[in-house]
Design a protein around this motif. Structure first.
Motif, PDB file in Angstrom:
ATOM      1  N   ARG A 182     -39.115 -30.468 -30.936  1.00  0.00           N
ATOM      2  CA  ARG A 182     -38.317 -29.364 -30.399  1.00  0.00           C
ATOM      3  C   ARG A 182     -37.489 -29.812 -29.192  1.00  0.00           C
ATOM      4  NH1 ARG A 182     -42.117 -26.123 -29.854  1.00  0.00           N
ATOM      5  NH2 ARG A 182     -42.619 -26.274 -27.637  1.00  0.00           N
ATOM      6  N   ASN A 183     -38.142 -30.428 -28.221  1.00  0.00           N
ATOM      7  CA  ASN A 183     -37.479 -30.748 -26.946  1.00  0.00           C
ATOM      8  C   ASN A 183     -36.982 -32.180 -26.842  1.00  0.00           C
ATOM      9  OD1 ASN A 183     -38.102 -28.162 -26.193  1.00  0.00           O
ATOM     10  ND2 ASN A 183     -39.810 -28.727 -24.879  1.00  0.00           N
ATOM     11  N   ASP A 187     -38.502 -34.536 -23.125  1.00  0.00           N
ATOM     12  CA  ASP A 187     -37.487 -33.475 -22.995  1.00  0.00           C
ATOM     13  C   ASP A 187     -36.058 -34.010 -23.037  1.00  0.00           C
ATOM     14  OD1 ASP A 187     -39.501 -31.620 -22.806  1.00  0.00           O
ATOM     15  OD2 ASP A 187     -39.441 -31.482 -20.615  1.00  0.00           O
ATOM     16  N   SER A 188     -35.845 -35.116 -23.754  1.00  0.00           N
ATOM     17  CA  SER A 188     -34.517 -35.739 -23.786  1.00  0.00           C
ATOM     18  C   SER A 188     -33.516 -35.007 -24.662  1.00  0.00           C
ATOM     19  CB  SER A 188     -34.642 -37.187 -24.278  1.00  0.00           C
ATOM     20  OG  SER A 188     -35.229 -37.232 -25.575  1.00  0.00           O
ATOM     21  N   GLN A 189     -33.970 -34.042 -25.485  1.00  0.00           N
ATOM     22  CA  GLN A 189     -33.054 -33.299 -26.361  1.00  0.00           C
ATOM     23  C   GLN A 189     -33.217 -31.792 -26.186  1.00  0.00           C
ATOM     24  OE1 GLN A 189     -34.577 -35.443 -29.983  1.00  0.00           O
ATOM     25  NE2 GLN A 189     -32.405 -35.602 -30.464  1.00  0.00           N
ATOM     26  N   ILE A 190     -33.649 -31.402 -25.029  1.00  0.00           N
ATOM     27  CA  ILE A 190     -34.014 -29.998 -24.816  1.00  0.00           C
ATOM     28  C   ILE A 190     -32.818 -29.051 -24.965  1.00  0.00           C
ATOM     29  CG2 ILE A 190     -33.653 -29.934 -22.299  1.00  0.00           C
ATOM     30  CD1 ILE A 190     -36.426 -28.446 -22.195  1.00  0.00           C
ATOM     31  N   ASN A 191     -31.603 -29.547 -24.771  1.00  0.00           N
ATOM     32  CA  ASN A 191     -30.418 -28.686 -24.835  1.00  0.00           C
ATOM     33  C   ASN A 191     -29.748 -28.654 -26.208  1.00  0.00           C
ATOM     34  OD1 ASN A 191     -30.554 -27.963 -22.059  1.00  0.00           O
ATOM     35  ND2 ASN A 191     -29.616 -29.926 -21.510  1.00  0.00           N
ATOM     36  N   THR A 192     -30.335 -29.352 -27.183  1.00  0.00           N
ATOM     37  CA  THR A 192     -29.683 -29.430 -28.500  1.00  0.00           C
ATOM     38  C   THR A 192     -30.495 -28.762 -29.604  1.00  0.00           C
ATOM     39  OG1 THR A 192     -30.688 -31.588 -29.012  1.00  0.00           O
ATOM     40  CG2 THR A 192     -28.558 -31.602 -27.857  1.00  0.00           C
ATOM     41  N   ILE A 193     -31.530 -28.009 -29.246  1.00  0.00           N
ATOM     42  CA  ILE A 193     -32.414 -27.475 -30.266  1.00  0.00           C
ATOM     43  C   ILE A 193     -31.705 -26.531 -31.228  1.00  0.00           C
ATOM     44  CG2 ILE A 193     -33.225 -25.643 -28.722  1.00  0.00           C
ATOM     45  CD1 ILE A 193     -35.127 -27.369 -31.634  1.00  0.00           C
ATOM     46  N   GLN A 194     -30.778 -25.715 -30.747  1.00  0.00           N
ATOM     47  CA  GLN A 194     -30.108 -24.781 -31.658  1.00  0.00           C
ATOM     48  C   GLN A 194     -29.269 -25.515 -32.700  1.00  0.00           C
ATOM     49  OE1 GLN A 194     -30.820 -21.702 -31.908  1.00  0.00           O
ATOM     50  NE2 GLN A 194     -32.002 -21.454 -30.015  1.00  0.00           N
ATOM     51  N   ASP A 195     -28.574 -26.561 -32.283  1.00  0.00           N
ATOM     52  CA  ASP A 195     -27.780 -27.351 -33.233  1.00  0.00           C
ATOM     53  C   ASP A 195     -28.689 -28.049 -34.239  1.00  0.00           C
ATOM     54  OD1 ASP A 195     -25.416 -26.640 -32.005  1.00  0.00           O
ATOM     55  OD2 ASP A 195     -25.342 -28.432 -30.734  1.00  0.00           O
TER      56      ASP A 195
END
Length: 344
Positions: A182-183, A187-195
């Motif tokens: 998820r993240n 937390d390196s991809q925490i801002n891309t979960i919706q995409d």
């Protein structure tokens, strides 16, 4: 459930490895000898899926006696012939009957599409290993423990929360697959979960329409110089473990893209208070994945008999194979089990 023997000729072998069971870990059993630790390849049906497993029996095994038993869940991308087998064999060497099984949809177990990584399936795999080992001659039903490594460790924590057949729970380098998918790692991809969820949803759309099954990138296909540039130690070292030094044709880094639809809402550290039996969590002190073990351990408020064991100087993947670390881990695990399970 019925346990059936797997013929040696049906086992997937490793090129250049003459081990008859395809075992790739160090000091693996080469042949079954009377009076020694033996390995028994078996299969069984779990919810319509044929699961492949190896059961290890102690030296001098006598089916008329009663032995404690342990389930061993393999890492994400791993198979029973790698680190899970190493620990299963070590446990048998210490007097335990142990089982290491390939997850459904992975390894030599059946299930289509291949490399599905849905939490409910991986957790059910562990319940299924408990089912299978409890039917093996000589197993004491009242003395069964659960042990898991990496992703198998996270799923073992979840299985141990509710399955009270497990009288102890232990992990090595526990990996919280849902939190990471998820993240992102650390937390390196925490801002891309919706995409990423949108892409996973489209992948499911393609799969159910028979267009294609989409997979995550296969890190096994990287060249060494590319792997050396990966951002985290766990992934860099994982490349060399899975793709080079301990490679097995059935292991894989990939999983189906639409597995994220279930993984995104899974968190192994939730409901840890339901574990009310002795708990041991082991991890490398320098592992960049340690935050995952730390969070789950902190939430394990349902048992006062718990211990966090850190291996000095060790990274995540190094806990799988480096002799100086593996010796410590096995010694600690066996001491924990002898105290809380073997003599129970």
């Amino acid at each position: 459930m019925k346990l059936e023997k797997i013929k040696v000729e049906d086992i997937v072998k490793v090129d250049g490895n003459d081990n008859q069971w395809g075992l790739v870990y160090d000091n693996a059993i080469a042949k079954n000898l009377s009076g020694e630790v033996n390995v028994h390849p078996v299969s069984y049906d779990l919810n319509g899926i044929k699961v492949a497993a190896n059961i290890y029996t102690p030296a001098g095994y006598d089916p008329s006696k009663k032995y404690p038993a342990v389930t061993v869940a393999h890492p994400n991308g791993g198979v029973k012939e790698q680190v899970a087998g190493l620990f299963a064999q070590a446990l048998a060497d210490s007097g335990y009957i142990s089982i290491a099984a390939d997850a459904a949809y992975q390894g030599q177990s059946a299930g289509e599409p291949r490399m599905v990584d849905r939490p409910e399936y991986r957790i059910e795999d562990i319940h299924g290993m408990c089912d299978a080992i409890s039917l093996f001659p000589g197993v004491d039903y009242d003395r069964i423990g659960a042990f898991g490594i990496c992703g198998g460790g996270g799923y073992t924590l979840r299985a141990g929360q509710t399955d009270k057949r497990f009288k102890t729970v232990a992990t090595l380098s526990a990996f919280n697959t849902g939190l990471v998918r998820r993240n992102g790692f650390v937390d390196s991809q925490i801002n891309t979960i919706q995409d990423r969820l949108k892409a996973a949803s489209e992948a499911r759309n393609k799969r159910i329409r028979g267009i294609e099954v989409e997979y995550t990138p296969d890190l096994k296909l990287l060249e060494p110089e590319e792997a050396d540039k990966l951002p985290f130690d766990m992934y860099k070292e994982g490349y060399y473990y899975y793709a080079v030094n301990y490679s097995h044709p059935c292991s894989s880094f990939i999983y189906t893209q639409d597995s994220l639809l279930q993984l995104a809402t899974y968190d192994a550290s939730v409901n840890m208070d339901l574990i009310n039996v002795p708990l041991l969590m082991m991890a490398g002190k320098l592992a960049d994945s340690f935050y995952l073990t730390e969070k789950a351990y902190a939430n394990a408020t349902g048992t006062s008999n718990k211990e966090l064991f850190l291996i000095e100087n060790a990274h995540h993947i190094e806990t799988y194979w480096k002799p100086e670390y593996v010796i410590q881990e096995i010694k600690k695990l066996v001491k924990f089990l002898d105290k809380n399970l073997k003599g129970a």
